[in-house]
Design a protein around this motif. Structure first.
Motif, PDB file in Angstrom:
ATOM      1  N   VAL A  30       0.867  -1.162   0.000  1.00 34.64           N
ATOM      2  CA  VAL A  30       0.000   0.000   0.000  1.00 34.64           C
ATOM      3  C   VAL A  30       0.916   1.227   0.000  1.00 34.64           C
ATOM      4  O   VAL A  30       2.039   1.166   0.504  1.00 34.64           O
ATOM      5  CB  VAL A  30      -0.959  -0.013   1.218  1.00 34.64           C
ATOM      6  N   THR A  31       0.454   2.308  -0.597  1.00 36.20           N
ATOM      7  CA  THR A  31       1.274   3.514  -0.601  1.00 36.20           C
ATOM      8  C   THR A  31       1.351   4.117   0.793  1.00 36.20           C
ATOM      9  O   THR A  31       0.423   3.997   1.592  1.00 36.20           O
ATOM     10  CB  THR A  31       0.720   4.579  -1.573  1.00 36.20           C
ATOM     11  N   GLY A  32       2.478   4.775   1.044  1.00 32.34           N
ATOM     12  CA  GLY A  32       2.681   5.491   2.296  1.00 32.34           C
ATOM     13  C   GLY A  32       2.933   6.960   2.004  1.00 32.34           C
ATOM     14  O   GLY A  32       3.048   7.370   0.848  1.00 32.34           O
ATOM     15  N   ASN A  33       3.055   7.752   3.046  1.00 33.70           N
ATOM     16  CA  ASN A  33       3.221   9.190   2.872  1.00 33.70           C
ATOM     17  C   ASN A  33       4.582   9.594   2.306  1.00 33.70           C
ATOM     18  O   ASN A  33       4.759  10.721   1.865  1.00 33.70           O
ATOM     19  CB  ASN A  33       2.966   9.920   4.193  1.00 33.70           C
ATOM     20  N   ASN A  34       5.566   8.678   2.277  1.00 29.83           N
ATOM     21  CA  ASN A  34       6.881   8.991   1.722  1.00 29.83           C
ATOM     22  C   ASN A  34       7.131   8.352   0.359  1.00 29.83           C
ATOM     23  O   ASN A  34       8.244   8.451  -0.162  1.00 29.83           O
ATOM     24  CB  ASN A  34       7.984   8.554   2.693  1.00 29.83           C
ATOM     25  N   ASP A  35       6.142   7.696  -0.195  1.00 26.03           N
ATOM     26  CA  ASP A  35       6.304   7.066  -1.501  1.00 26.03           C
ATOM     27  C   ASP A  35       6.156   8.134  -2.578  1.00 26.03           C
ATOM     28  O   ASP A  35       5.046   8.549  -2.907  1.00 26.03           O
ATOM     29  CB  ASP A  35       5.295   5.925  -1.685  1.00 26.03           C
ATOM     30  N   GLY A  36       7.301   8.574  -3.115  1.00 26.63           N
ATOM     31  CA  GLY A  36       7.332   9.734  -3.996  1.00 26.63           C
ATOM     32  C   GLY A  36       6.796   9.531  -5.396  1.00 26.63           C
ATOM     33  O   GLY A  36       6.292  10.457  -6.000  1.00 26.63           O
ATOM     34  N   ASP A  37       6.891   8.327  -5.938  1.00 23.93           N
ATOM     35  CA  ASP A  37       6.470   8.089  -7.308  1.00 23.93           C
ATOM     36  C   ASP A  37       5.676   6.783  -7.386  1.00 23.93           C
ATOM     37  O   ASP A  37       6.190   5.762  -7.845  1.00 23.93           O
ATOM     38  CB  ASP A  37       7.705   8.039  -8.218  1.00 23.93           C
ATOM     39  N   PRO A  38       4.434   6.810  -6.934  1.00 21.65           N
ATOM     40  CA  PRO A  38       3.632   5.589  -6.932  1.00 21.65           C
ATOM     41  C   PRO A  38       3.511   4.921  -8.299  1.00 21.65           C
ATOM     42  O   PRO A  38       3.476   3.693  -8.385  1.00 21.65           O
ATOM     43  CB  PRO A  38       2.263   6.045  -6.426  1.00 21.65           C
ATOM     44  N   MET A  39       3.481   5.701  -9.368  1.00 24.11           N
ATOM     45  CA  MET A  39       3.366   5.092 -10.701  1.00 24.11           C
ATOM     46  C   MET A  39       4.591   4.239 -11.014  1.00 24.11           C
ATOM     47  O   MET A  39       4.462   3.130 -11.528  1.00 24.11           O
ATOM     48  CB  MET A  39       3.171   6.175 -11.764  1.00 24.11           C
ATOM     49  N   ALA A  40       5.778   4.733 -10.673  1.00 25.68           N
ATOM     50  CA  ALA A  40       6.998   3.968 -10.910  1.00 25.68           C
ATOM     51  C   ALA A  40       7.059   2.757  -9.980  1.00 25.68           C
ATOM     52  O   ALA A  40       7.441   1.663 -10.405  1.00 25.68           O
ATOM     53  CB  ALA A  40       8.232   4.844 -10.724  1.00 25.68           C
ATOM     54  N   LEU A  41       6.672   2.930  -8.719  1.00 27.25           N
ATOM     55  CA  LEU A  41       6.649   1.798  -7.781  1.00 27.25           C
ATOM     56  C   LEU A  41       5.723   0.705  -8.317  1.00 27.25           C
ATOM     57  O   LEU A  41       6.065  -0.477  -8.303  1.00 27.25           O
ATOM     58  CB  LEU A  41       6.186   2.244  -6.395  1.00 27.25           C
ATOM     59  N   ARG A  42       4.548   1.116  -8.785  1.00 28.02           N
ATOM     60  CA  ARG A  42       3.564   0.162  -9.314  1.00 28.02           C
ATOM     61  C   ARG A  42       4.138  -0.568 -10.529  1.00 28.02           C
ATOM     62  O   ARG A  42       4.000  -1.786 -10.661  1.00 28.02           O
ATOM     63  CB  ARG A  42       2.280   0.914  -9.683  1.00 28.02           C
ATOM     64  N   LYS A  43       4.820   0.152 -11.401  1.00 29.84           N
ATOM     65  CA  LYS A  43       5.419  -0.450 -12.601  1.00 29.84           C
ATOM     66  C   LYS A  43       6.483  -1.483 -12.220  1.00 29.84           C
ATOM     67  O   LYS A  43       6.496  -2.599 -12.738  1.00 29.84           O
ATOM     68  CB  LYS A  43       6.032   0.635 -13.477  1.00 29.84           C
ATOM     69  N   PHE A  44       7.392  -1.115 -11.325  1.00 23.20           N
ATOM     70  CA  PHE A  44       8.469  -2.030 -10.940  1.00 23.20           C
ATOM     71  C   PHE A  44       7.911  -3.259 -10.219  1.00 23.20           C
ATOM     72  O   PHE A  44       8.351  -4.382 -10.476  1.00 23.20           O
ATOM     73  CB  PHE A  44       9.503  -1.317 -10.063  1.00 23.20           C
ATOM     74  N   LEU A  45       6.970  -3.055  -9.301  1.00 21.59           N
ATOM     75  CA  LEU A  45       6.364  -4.194  -8.600  1.00 21.59           C
ATOM     76  C   LEU A  45       5.620  -5.100  -9.583  1.00 21.59           C
ATOM     77  O   LEU A  45       5.732  -6.318  -9.509  1.00 21.59           O
ATOM     78  CB  LEU A  45       5.401  -3.709  -7.513  1.00 21.59           C
ATOM     79  N   GLY A  46       4.889  -4.503 -10.500  1.00 19.12           N
ATOM     80  CA  GLY A  46       4.134  -5.275 -11.476  1.00 19.12           C
ATOM     81  C   GLY A  46       5.022  -6.092 -12.398  1.00 19.12           C
ATOM     82  O   GLY A  46       4.596  -7.125 -12.930  1.00 19.12           O
ATOM     83  N   GLY A  47       6.270  -5.661 -12.554  1.00 18.41           N
ATOM     84  CA  GLY A  47       7.210  -6.367 -13.407  1.00 18.41           C
ATOM     85  C   GLY A  47       7.516  -7.780 -12.953  1.00 18.41           C
ATOM     86  O   GLY A  47       7.961  -8.611 -13.738  1.00 18.41           O
ATOM     87  N   PHE A  48       7.278  -8.070 -11.666  1.00 15.86           N
ATOM     88  CA  PHE A  48       7.511  -9.440 -11.176  1.00 15.86           C
ATOM     89  C   PHE A  48       6.298  -9.981 -10.420  1.00 15.86           C
ATOM     90  O   PHE A  48       6.406 -10.907  -9.627  1.00 15.86           O
ATOM     91  CB  PHE A  48       8.786  -9.525 -10.317  1.00 15.86           C
ATOM     92  N   GLY A  49       5.131  -9.399 -10.674  1.00 17.38           N
ATOM     93  CA  GLY A  49       3.892  -9.929 -10.105  1.00 17.38           C
ATOM     94  C   GLY A  49       3.472  -9.312  -8.791  1.00 17.38           C
ATOM     95  O   GLY A  49       2.458  -9.702  -8.215  1.00 17.38           O
TER      96      GLY A  49
END
Length: 170
Positions: free
Chosen positions: A56-75
């Motif tokens: 889940v996103t937190g208050n210090n997660d600066g680029d949720p779109m990039a986090l989502r992309k990288f996480l999605g890259g391995f499921g």
């Protein structure tokens, strides 16, 4: 079923690696991350998990779109602010916990067996209104004697069969 619970990794690669090593050695079947991964570069470490991770996103997660992309890259998955899931017949809510009133509302709603939150860096496990409430603390910057420190962070393991959880020091 055993679920790994972590939060507030804040890009500390060595702490993330220690958490992953512990989860893999405990035969964890799913990891829940309650926010503040922070930067996409640290997400690559989670690929080493032997199971799926949902964050889940937190208050210090600066680029949720990039986090989502990288996480999605391995499921892996990244959810916004709050998510719920049913695993092993148990209803679980996960939020970063920046807003204590949200955590309290989830507990009092009667909809969940387990509520997971992070943000405070203060590890705790308690029962409230028949709900197991887990804050795994921070795997990177735990609170020790009321002070935020570096190292020896905490994670938690949730046993859905026994409806119990245990804090583990890294």
């Amino acid at each position: 079923m055993l679920i790994g619970v972590m939060s507030d990794s804040h890009d500390r690669i060595e702490a993330i690696r220690a958490a992953i090593e512990k989860f893999n050695s405990e035969s964890i079947e799913l990891v829940l991350h309650a926010g503040d991964i922070v930067s996409p570069f640290s997400v690559r470490e989670f690929e080493k998990l032997n199971c799926k991770i949902i964050c889940v996103t937190g208050n210090n997660d600066g680029d949720p779109m990039a986090l989502r992309k990288f996480l999605g890259g391995f499921g892996g998955e990244l959810k916004d602010v709050f998510f719920k899931l049913e695993v092993g017949g148990r209803r679980i809510a996960v939020t970063h916990g920046e807003w204590p009133e949200l955590v309290e509302a989830l507990i009092l709603s009667g909809e969940y067996d387990v509520v997971v939150s992070g943000h405070s860096h203060d590890a705790s496990i308690r029962k409230q209104n028949d709900v197991l409430v887990i804050n795994p603390g921070s795997c990177s910057y735990p609170i020790v004697d009321g002070v935020v420190t570096i190292g020896n962070g905490t994670i938690a393991v949730l046993n859905l069969e026994k409806m119990s959880a245990e804090l583990l020091r890294l």
